[in-house]
Design a protein around this motif. Structure first.
Motif, mmCIF file in Angstrom:
data_model
loop_
_atom_site.group_PDB
_atom_site.id
_atom_site.type_symbol
_atom_site.label_atom_id
_atom_site.label_comp_id
_atom_site.label_asym_id
_atom_site.label_seq_id
_atom_site.Cartn_x
_atom_site.Cartn_y
_atom_site.Cartn_z
ATOM 1 N N GLN A 27 40.793 -15.215 -1.677
ATOM 2 C CA GLN A 27 39.738 -16.118 -2.187
ATOM 3 C C GLN A 27 40.189 -17.579 -2.230
ATOM 4 O O GLN A 27 39.385 -18.480 -2.013
ATOM 5 C CB GLN A 27 39.322 -15.656 -3.597
ATOM 6 N N MET A 60 39.089 -9.559 -18.518
ATOM 7 C CA MET A 60 37.870 -10.352 -18.631
ATOM 8 C C MET A 60 36.761 -9.771 -17.766
ATOM 9 O O MET A 60 35.780 -10.468 -17.461
ATOM 10 C CB MET A 60 38.156 -11.800 -18.219
ATOM 11 N N GLN A 72 41.848 -22.376 -15.730
ATOM 12 C CA GLN A 72 41.487 -21.090 -16.352
ATOM 13 C C GLN A 72 42.675 -20.526 -17.122
ATOM 14 O O GLN A 72 42.516 -19.960 -18.211
ATOM 15 C CB GLN A 72 41.030 -20.098 -15.277
ATOM 16 N N LYS A 82 29.920 -16.560 -17.965
ATOM 17 C CA LYS A 82 29.366 -17.527 -16.989
ATOM 18 C C LYS A 82 28.297 -16.921 -16.075
ATOM 19 O O LYS A 82 27.607 -17.669 -15.379
ATOM 20 C CB LYS A 82 30.494 -18.145 -16.162
ATOM 21 N N ARG A 136 48.303 4.463 -7.650
ATOM 22 C CA ARG A 136 47.392 5.556 -8.003
ATOM 23 C C ARG A 136 48.222 6.841 -8.022
ATOM 24 O O ARG A 136 49.388 6.840 -7.630
ATOM 25 C CB ARG A 136 46.251 5.711 -6.974
ATOM 26 N N GLY A 193 48.220 -12.047 -12.487
ATOM 27 C CA GLY A 193 48.134 -11.177 -11.314
ATOM 28 C C GLY A 193 47.372 -11.864 -10.190
ATOM 29 O O GLY A 193 46.534 -12.735 -10.446
ATOM 30 N N GLN A 224 36.722 -9.220 -14.715
ATOM 31 C CA GLN A 224 36.662 -10.045 -13.500
ATOM 32 C C GLN A 224 35.917 -11.360 -13.697
ATOM 33 O O GLN A 224 35.391 -11.936 -12.748
ATOM 34 C CB GLN A 224 36.051 -9.261 -12.340
ATOM 35 N N SER A 257 42.014 -6.629 -15.378
ATOM 36 C CA SER A 257 40.644 -7.127 -15.565
ATOM 37 C C SER A 257 40.240 -7.179 -17.040
ATOM 38 O O SER A 257 39.165 -6.678 -17.409
ATOM 39 C CB SER A 257 39.636 -6.308 -14.751
ATOM 40 N N ASP A 272 52.302 -10.132 -11.519
ATOM 41 C CA ASP A 272 51.970 -8.808 -10.983
ATOM 42 C C ASP A 272 51.265 -8.942 -9.643
ATOM 43 O O ASP A 272 50.347 -9.746 -9.487
ATOM 44 C CB ASP A 272 51.037 -8.076 -11.960
ATOM 45 N N SER A 285 41.520 -18.312 -10.553
ATOM 46 C CA SER A 285 41.327 -18.957 -9.256
ATOM 47 C C SER A 285 41.617 -20.452 -9.361
ATOM 48 O O SER A 285 41.596 -21.145 -8.357
ATOM 49 C CB SER A 285 39.886 -18.737 -8.772
ATOM 50 N N GLN A 296 49.242 1.069 -16.023
ATOM 51 C CA GLN A 296 48.420 -0.122 -15.744
ATOM 52 C C GLN A 296 46.983 0.302 -15.483
ATOM 53 O O GLN A 296 46.621 0.633 -14.358
ATOM 54 C CB GLN A 296 48.978 -0.918 -14.551
ATOM 55 N N SER A 316 49.829 3.377 -12.393
ATOM 56 C CA SER A 316 48.551 2.694 -12.574
ATOM 57 C C SER A 316 47.406 3.676 -12.372
ATOM 58 O O SER A 316 47.372 4.381 -11.351
ATOM 59 C CB SER A 316 48.431 1.546 -11.563
ATOM 60 N N TRP A 336 45.579 -10.330 -7.412
ATOM 61 C CA TRP A 336 44.584 -9.550 -6.654
ATOM 62 C C TRP A 336 43.348 -10.402 -6.345
ATOM 63 O O TRP A 336 42.847 -11.105 -7.229
ATOM 64 C CB TRP A 336 44.176 -8.344 -7.511
ATOM 65 N N ARG A 356 33.968 -15.673 -8.385
ATOM 66 C CA ARG A 356 34.301 -14.448 -7.651
ATOM 67 C C ARG A 356 33.030 -13.711 -7.228
ATOM 68 O O ARG A 356 32.936 -13.229 -6.105
ATOM 69 C CB ARG A 356 35.190 -13.534 -8.511
HETATM 70 P P1 NDP Z 1 40.329 -10.901 -14.942
HETATM 71 O O1 NDP Z 1 39.416 -9.965 -15.640
HETATM 72 O O2 NDP Z 1 41.223 -11.772 -15.763
HETATM 73 O O3 NDP Z 1 39.440 -11.786 -13.945
HETATM 74 C C1 NDP Z 1 39.990 -12.926 -13.349
HETATM 75 C C2 NDP Z 1 38.912 -13.781 -12.732
HETATM 76 O O4 NDP Z 1 37.994 -14.201 -13.724
HETATM 77 C C3 NDP Z 1 39.519 -15.056 -12.157
HETATM 78 O O5 NDP Z 1 40.035 -14.891 -10.864
HETATM 79 C C4 NDP Z 1 38.353 -15.998 -12.240
HETATM 80 O O6 NDP Z 1 37.478 -15.734 -11.136
HETATM 81 C C5 NDP Z 1 37.673 -15.577 -13.539
HETATM 82 N N1 NDP Z 1 38.220 -16.314 -14.689
HETATM 83 C C6 NDP Z 1 39.476 -16.302 -15.183
HETATM 84 N N2 NDP Z 1 39.618 -17.105 -16.230
HETATM 85 C C7 NDP Z 1 38.408 -17.668 -16.438
HETATM 86 C C8 NDP Z 1 37.927 -18.594 -17.385
HETATM 87 N N3 NDP Z 1 38.713 -19.103 -18.331
HETATM 88 N N4 NDP Z 1 36.615 -18.949 -17.309
HETATM 89 C C9 NDP Z 1 35.801 -18.436 -16.362
HETATM 90 N N5 NDP Z 1 36.215 -17.559 -15.412
HETATM 91 C C10 NDP Z 1 37.513 -17.166 -15.457
HETATM 92 O O7 NDP Z 1 41.340 -10.098 -14.032
HETATM 93 P P2 NDP Z 1 41.360 -9.627 -12.478
HETATM 94 O O8 NDP Z 1 40.180 -8.798 -12.173
HETATM 95 O O9 NDP Z 1 41.618 -10.813 -11.617
HETATM 96 O O10 NDP Z 1 42.656 -8.721 -12.490
HETATM 97 C C11 NDP Z 1 43.878 -9.293 -12.953
HETATM 98 C C12 NDP Z 1 45.044 -8.615 -12.315
HETATM 99 O O11 NDP Z 1 45.061 -7.239 -12.649
HETATM 100 C C13 NDP Z 1 45.076 -8.600 -10.782
HETATM 101 O O12 NDP Z 1 45.478 -9.816 -10.236
HETATM 102 C C14 NDP Z 1 46.061 -7.509 -10.524
HETATM 103 O O13 NDP Z 1 47.378 -7.985 -10.726
HETATM 104 C C15 NDP Z 1 45.695 -6.498 -11.610
HETATM 105 N N6 NDP Z 1 44.784 -5.455 -11.096
HETATM 106 C C16 NDP Z 1 45.290 -4.194 -10.991
HETATM 107 C C17 NDP Z 1 44.538 -3.165 -10.504
HETATM 108 C C18 NDP Z 1 45.162 -1.813 -10.384
HETATM 109 O O14 NDP Z 1 44.543 -0.914 -9.791
HETATM 110 N N7 NDP Z 1 46.334 -1.607 -10.915
HETATM 111 C C19 NDP Z 1 43.141 -3.365 -10.060
HETATM 112 C C20 NDP Z 1 42.683 -4.731 -10.243
HETATM 113 C C21 NDP Z 1 43.478 -5.709 -10.761
HETATM 114 P P3 NDP Z 1 36.526 -16.866 -10.452
HETATM 115 O O15 NDP Z 1 37.005 -18.215 -10.887
HETATM 116 O O16 NDP Z 1 36.705 -16.638 -8.994
HETATM 117 O O17 NDP Z 1 35.145 -16.532 -10.899
#
Ligand code: NDP
Length: 320
Positions: free
Chosen positions: A27, A208, A290, A216, A123, A19, A210, A206, A49, A286, A177, A152, A21, A228
């Motif tokens: 970013q 992980m 990853q 980390k 929503r 995804g 985020q 999310s 996504d 990002s 979702q 979602s 977002w 992030r």
């Molecule tokens: P994650 O929990 O997977 O977080 C992703 C972030 O974690 C990355 O951008 C990166 O950030 C960090 N990360 C990822 N892999 C690693 C790794 N191996 N080691 C260390 N850091 C890592 O998911 P998101 O919060 O990004 O959400 C994923 C998707 O879910 C979105 O893109 C979207 O499609 C969907 N979403 C849907 C929502 C909804 O309301 N329906 C709301 C939010 C998200 P960094 O490197 O910058 O620290």
């Protein structure tokens, strides 16, 4: 990569879904976004996504460019409608027929595709009659602009009502979702049992937390540059998790991941995929490395003792 059915539909999606977002169009630079998408494809991720509202439509544009030239039949592209995408006029929000019909056309144009595989209500819209919303979604499907529909962050009751209306209209509501991770388990009591009963599955965002569940971020320390949490525009979205008691509890997972033979990121992703009602972990990235790390969760089954130790380590910082 492994593939799982989306709800009780015949559509298979990759159990790691990428995804965009907060990353594409905000970013990270476009070149880096392209590299992440290329890496995802190389790793066998076929499902992507996005949403019209991500980076005020720019995320859809970046993804459309990145996927240009790929064989459409080998991809599953998901997007969403609900939030306003720029300076909002009085009809530029919600799930009215007008907003849905206008938004799908904008999304298809930006994604450079004739259809999306899944069109999701981002929503629930309490202001618009649900009948109107579901009729509009059904018409989007009949027009061939979307193959399946999903929601979602809807409650169990909202999902049940939407599912019944969609069924009467002859279309399939196949997915929910929600946010779901070791730290955020709000769906377990009601949404998951309702979806199991109705034949919907979860695409969880999310997984992980985020990035927090990668371990980390340490309690009492500033987040490192390039993460992030350190980013001035997007870091604010992490308030639920960037608290010392949570970060300290997450550090207790480090030996558990090691005993499971996993990295922290792959433990977090394997944990959500352990839930049989979860079709995909919807991950962000990002940087391409990853994704390489995160796909190591594919095919992992965690044993009950590891699951028990995770619960014990996190204790009451878990949101239920
Ligand atoms: P994650 O929990 O997977 O977080 C992703 C972030 O974690 C990355 O951008 C990166 O950030 C960090 N990360 C990822 N892999 C690693 C790794 N191996 N080691 C260390 N850091 C890592 O998911 P998101 O919060 O990004 O959400 C994923 C998707 O879910 C979105 O893109 C979207 O499609 C969907 N979403 C849907 C929502 C909804 O309301 N329906 C709301 C939010 C998200 P960094 O490197 O910058 O620290």
């Amino acid at each position: 990569m492994e593939f799982r059915y989306l709800g009780d539909s015949g559509l298979k999606i990759s159990e790691i879904t990428y995804g965009n977002w907060l990353t594409h169009g905000s970013q990270i630079e476009n070149e880096q976004a392209q590299r992440c998408v290329r890496k995802a494809l190389d790793l066998g991720i076929s499902t992507f996504d996005t949403a019209d509202v991500y980076a005020n439509t720019k995320a859809e544009t970046v993804l459309g460019e990145a996927l240009k030239g790929e064989r459409r039949e080998s991809l599953e592209i998901f997007t969403k409608v609900y939030w306003p995408t720029g300076p909002a006029g009085h009809n530029d929000c919600g799930l009215s027929r007008k907003h849905i019909m206008e938004s799908i056309d904008g999304s298809l144009r930006r994604l450079q595709t004739d259809y999306v595989d899944l069109y999701q209500a981002h929503r629930y819209d309490a202001e618009t009659p649900l009948e109107e919303t579901m009729q509009a979604f059904a018409d989007v499907v009949r027009a061939g602009k979307a193959l399946y529909i999903g929601v979602s962050e809807w409650t169990a009751d909202q999902i049940r009502a939407g599912h019944a209306l969609a069924k009467d209209l002859g279309v399939r509501l196949v997915s929910s979702q929600p946010q779901y991770s070791m730290l955020w388990r709000v769906i377990e009591d009601e949404v998951v049992p309702t979806c199991e009963e109705l034949g919907l599955s979860q695409i969880v965002w999310s997984p992980m937390a985020q990035g927090v569940l990668s371990g980390k971020y340490k309690p009492g320390q500033q987040p490192a540059e390039g993460t992030r949490a350190a980013h001035s525009e997007v870091g604010g979205s992490m308030g639920d998790f960037m608290q010392d008691d949570i970060l300290a509890a997450v550090q207790k997972l480090v030996p558990i991941a090691a005993d499971a033979g996993l990295s922290m990121p792959s433990l977090a992703i394997a944990w959500v995929l352990q839930n049989d009602n979860v079709t995909a972990a919807l991950v962000g990235a990002s940087r391409p490395e990853q994704l390489e790390e995160n796909v190591k969760a594919v095919g992992v089954r965690l044993d009950p003792e590891i699951m028990r130790r995770v619960d014990e380590a996190l204790g009451d910082v878990v949101q239920r």
